[in-house]
Design a protein around this motif. Structure first.
Motif, short mmCIF file in Angstrom:
data_model
loop_
_atom_site.label_atom_id
_atom_site.label_comp_id
_atom_site.label_asym_id
_atom_site.label_seq_id
_atom_site.Cartn_x
_atom_site.Cartn_y
_atom_site.Cartn_z
N SER A 43 60.87 -67.71 -11.61
CA SER A 43 61.03 -66.53 -11.27
C SER A 43 59.67 -66.01 -10.52
CB SER A 43 61.33 -65.56 -12.16
OG SER A 43 60.29 -65.50 -13.00
N THR A 44 58.67 -66.79 -10.28
CA THR A 44 57.38 -66.78 -10.00
C THR A 44 57.13 -67.34 -8.56
OG1 THR A 44 56.25 -68.27 -10.83
CG2 THR A 44 56.17 -66.40 -12.10
N HIS A 45 56.23 -67.12 -7.74
CA HIS A 45 55.79 -67.62 -6.52
C HIS A 45 55.00 -68.99 -6.83
CE1 HIS A 45 54.70 -68.27 -2.43
NE2 HIS A 45 53.24 -68.24 -2.71
N VAL A 46 55.46 -69.96 -6.55
CA VAL A 46 54.92 -71.28 -6.59
C VAL A 46 53.62 -71.39 -5.81
CG1 VAL A 46 55.45 -73.58 -6.77
CG2 VAL A 46 57.18 -72.09 -7.27
N SER A 47 52.49 -70.99 -6.21
CA SER A 47 51.36 -71.13 -5.10
C SER A 47 50.63 -72.56 -5.21
CB SER A 47 50.27 -70.11 -5.84
OG SER A 47 49.98 -70.27 -7.06
#
Length: 152
Positions: A43-47
């Motif tokens: 659910s998060t941005h994979v930086s």
């Protein structure tokens, strides 16, 4: 009397017995906590894609394998053989190593993202907590599986 308790320890359950025996009762919590790690990381941005890719691989791989393992044990395909008891220990030991490395990677990425978006940082903290809780569940399951394997 000791032989009777060793006999019950030295057998693999099948059917609904996997919901009542000591090592196998951890299947459902492992699935729930591992699934939460999978959902929270997804659910998060994979930086930094490489370490979080490893976390995703571990969470998806262990979720699928634990589900298949639970189906195999529930269906009784193991025929209560010592080979399956050894495989159970090996799989859960491998899952401990995988989740421990994924949890450390995720904690490191979370520390690096402290100055970024607060929502993503909080989600990553939750994922780290669930990753280490899942590691603990797999560790307990591995220890109890080793004890069961020893009594075969």
């Amino acid at each position: 009397m000791a032989a009777t308790s060793a006999q019950s320890i030295g057998s693999l359950p099948s059917g609904l017995g996997i919901c009542t025996t000591a090592p196998d009762i951890f299947y459902l919590p492992e699935l729930v906590f591992g699934g939460l790690v999978w959902i929270l990381v997804a659910s998060t941005h994979v930086s930094p894609p490489n370490p979080l890719g490893w976390v995703m691989f571990v969470s998806v791989f262990c979720f699928v394998m634990t589900f298949l393992w639970m189906i195999i044990f529930g269906a009784g395909c193991h025929n209560s053989s010592p080979g399956w008891a050894a495989a159970d220990f090996v799989y859960h030991g491998l899952a401990v190593l995988f989740y421990l490395s994924a949890g450390v990677d995720l904690a490191f990425i979370t520390i690096l993202s402290k100055t970024g978006n607060l929502r993503i940082y909080q989600i990553n903290i939750s994922a780290v907590v669930f990753a280490f809780a899942t590691t603990l569940l797999y560790f307990i399951h591995a220890i109890l599986s080793a004890i069961r394997w020893k009594h075969f």
